[in-house]
Design a protein around this motif. Structure first.
Motif, PDB file in Angstrom:
ATOM      1  N   LEU A   9     -15.779  20.061  18.848  1.00  0.00           N
ATOM      2  CA  LEU A   9     -15.898  19.762  17.469  1.00  0.00           C
ATOM      3  C   LEU A   9     -16.640  20.927  16.656  1.00  0.00           C
ATOM      4  CD1 LEU A   9     -16.582  15.916  17.885  1.00  0.00           C
ATOM      5  CD2 LEU A   9     -14.527  16.961  17.590  1.00  0.00           C
ATOM      6  N   TRP A  13     -17.372  17.814   9.590  1.00  0.00           N
ATOM      7  CA  TRP A  13     -16.034  17.122   9.381  1.00  0.00           C
ATOM      8  C   TRP A  13     -15.431  16.659  10.446  1.00  0.00           C
ATOM      9  CZ3 TRP A  13     -10.798  17.970   9.836  1.00  0.00           C
ATOM     10  CH2 TRP A  13      -9.976  17.112   8.797  1.00  0.00           C
ATOM     11  N   HIS A  14     -15.178  17.591  11.386  1.00  0.00           N
ATOM     12  CA  HIS A  14     -14.412  17.347  12.810  1.00  0.00           C
ATOM     13  C   HIS A  14     -15.072  16.381  13.521  1.00  0.00           C
ATOM     14  CE1 HIS A  14     -12.784  21.509  12.064  1.00  0.00           C
ATOM     15  NE2 HIS A  14     -11.746  20.819  12.330  1.00  0.00           N
ATOM     16  N   ASP A  16     -16.977  13.695  12.357  1.00  0.00           N
ATOM     17  CA  ASP A  16     -16.547  12.555  11.574  1.00  0.00           C
ATOM     18  C   ASP A  16     -15.010  12.183  12.036  1.00  0.00           C
ATOM     19  OD1 ASP A  16     -19.094  12.403  10.449  1.00  0.00           O
ATOM     20  OD2 ASP A  16     -18.584  13.321   8.610  1.00  0.00           O
ATOM     21  N   GLN A  17     -14.263  12.999  11.864  1.00  0.00           N
ATOM     22  CA  GLN A  17     -12.818  12.833  12.006  1.00  0.00           C
ATOM     23  C   GLN A  17     -12.415  12.316  13.463  1.00  0.00           C
ATOM     24  OE1 GLN A  17     -10.427  12.419   9.555  1.00  0.00           O
ATOM     25  NE2 GLN A  17     -12.571  12.760   8.537  1.00  0.00           N
ATOM     26  N   ALA A  18     -13.420  12.743  14.564  1.00  0.00           N
ATOM     27  CA  ALA A  18     -13.233  12.572  15.968  1.00  0.00           C
ATOM     28  C   ALA A  18     -13.628  11.011  15.871  1.00  0.00           C
ATOM     29  CB  ALA A  18     -13.879  13.235  16.660  1.00  0.00           C
ATOM     30  N   LEU A  20     -14.006   8.564  13.369  1.00  0.00           N
ATOM     31  CA  LEU A  20     -13.186   7.846  12.792  1.00  0.00           C
ATOM     32  C   LEU A  20     -11.652   7.613  13.264  1.00  0.00           C
ATOM     33  CD1 LEU A  20     -13.737   9.275   9.323  1.00  0.00           C
ATOM     34  CD2 LEU A  20     -14.056   6.855   9.965  1.00  0.00           C
ATOM     35  N   SER A  21     -11.079   8.782  13.963  1.00  0.00           N
ATOM     36  CA  SER A  21      -9.469   8.643  14.274  1.00  0.00           C
ATOM     37  C   SER A  21      -9.082   7.437  15.539  1.00  0.00           C
ATOM     38  CB  SER A  21      -9.277   9.991  14.737  1.00  0.00           C
ATOM     39  OG  SER A  21      -9.933  10.331  16.055  1.00  0.00           O
ATOM     40  N   GLU A  22     -10.362   7.133  16.252  1.00  0.00           N
ATOM     41  CA  GLU A  22      -9.885   6.442  17.449  1.00  0.00           C
ATOM     42  C   GLU A  22     -10.216   4.731  17.145  1.00  0.00           C
ATOM     43  OE1 GLU A  22      -8.433   6.783  20.621  1.00  0.00           O
ATOM     44  OE2 GLU A  22      -8.546   9.040  20.278  1.00  0.00           O
ATOM     45  N   ASP A  23      -9.132   4.024  17.240  1.00  0.00           N
ATOM     46  CA  ASP A  23      -9.312   2.687  17.082  1.00  0.00           C
ATOM     47  C   ASP A  23      -9.537   2.004  18.290  1.00  0.00           C
ATOM     48  OD1 ASP A  23      -9.010   2.779  14.171  1.00  0.00           O
ATOM     49  OD2 ASP A  23      -6.488   2.720  14.339  1.00  0.00           O
ATOM     50  N   TYR A  60     -15.622  14.611  23.504  1.00  0.00           N
ATOM     51  CA  TYR A  60     -15.776  15.675  22.553  1.00  0.00           C
ATOM     52  C   TYR A  60     -17.187  16.473  22.777  1.00  0.00           C
ATOM     53  CZ  TYR A  60     -11.873  13.875  20.187  1.00  0.00           C
ATOM     54  OH  TYR A  60     -10.624  13.146  19.596  1.00  0.00           O
ATOM     55  N   ASN A  91     -15.813   3.507  14.607  1.00  0.00           N
ATOM     56  CA  ASN A  91     -16.793   4.239  13.687  1.00  0.00           C
ATOM     57  C   ASN A  91     -18.110   3.653  13.567  1.00  0.00           C
ATOM     58  OD1 ASN A  91     -17.264   6.158  11.693  1.00  0.00           O
ATOM     59  ND2 ASN A  91     -16.839   4.865   9.876  1.00  0.00           N
TER      60      ASN A  91
END
Length: 147
Positions: A9, A13-14, A16-18, A20-23, A60, A91
Motif C-alpha cells: 500500500l 489513500w491506498h 484506506d481503500q484496502a 474499505l474494500s473488503e466486505d 497488505y 472498516n
C-alpha cells in the motif's frame, strides 16, 4: 522474499481503500520497514500463509517511512518495534487480547505459520460474530520480545 510478493500500500489513500474494500474478509496490514530483519522474517511468514487464508483474509504491507499517515494514530514508529500487524473487518479495527497488555496490534514475532493462522482465524471468527475484541488462542504474556 515475502515482501516482494505481497501487495504494498503506497499511500494513505491506498491503506484506506484496502480497509474499505473488503466486505467479507479480514484485512491484515503489516506496517513496518521491509529492510529490517524481523520485518523480513514476518513478511516471509505472512507470504507463506497468504494462500491458506485467502478465503477469509487478505494481507497488505505498508512501509511506515513512505506512508507515515498512520504512524501517530496507531503508534507505529516505536523504537524496538520492527513491525506492527493490524487487523480490520468491514472498516472496523479489530482488537485482539494477546495477554501482552496491547490489544490494538500484534507487534512481536510469530514464526510458526500455524500459530499465526490460528490467530487470524480467531480474529476472523470474532469479527463475523460482531465482536470488536477477541481473545488470542495463545497467551503471549510470557513471550519475550526479540531484541
Amino acid at each position: 522474499m515475502g515482501s516482494v510478493f505481497l501487495p504494498h500500500l503506497r499511500t494513505g489513500w491506498h491503506v484506506d481503500q484496502a480497509i474499505l474494500s473488503e466486505d467479507d474478509r479480514l484485512v491484515i496490514v503489516r506496517f513496518g520497514r521491509e529492510e529490517e530483519k524481523d520485518c523480513m522474517i514476518i513478511d516471509e511468514v505472512l507470504f507463506q500463509i497468504s494462500e491458506k487464508i485467502k478465503n477469509f483474509a487478505v494481507i497488505y504491507l505498508c512501509n511506515i517511512d513512505r506512508v507515515p499517515d498512520f504512524n501517530t494514530m496507531y503508534e507505529l514508529d516505536n523504537p524496538g518495534e520492527p513491525f506492527t500487524i493490524m487487523f480490520f473487518y468491514r472498516n472496523k479495527h479489530m482488537m485482539c487480547d494477546f495477554g501482552t497488555g496491547n490489544n490494538n496490534k500484534l507487534n512481536f514475532m510469530i514464526s510458526d505459520k500455524q500459530e499465526l493462522i490460528d490467530i487470524i482465524e480467531t480474529i476472523y471468527r470474532g469479527a463475523k460474530k460482531g465482536k470488536g475484541l477477541v481473545i488470542s488462542p495463545t497467551d503471549y504474556s510470557t513471550v519475550r520480545k526479540l531484541r
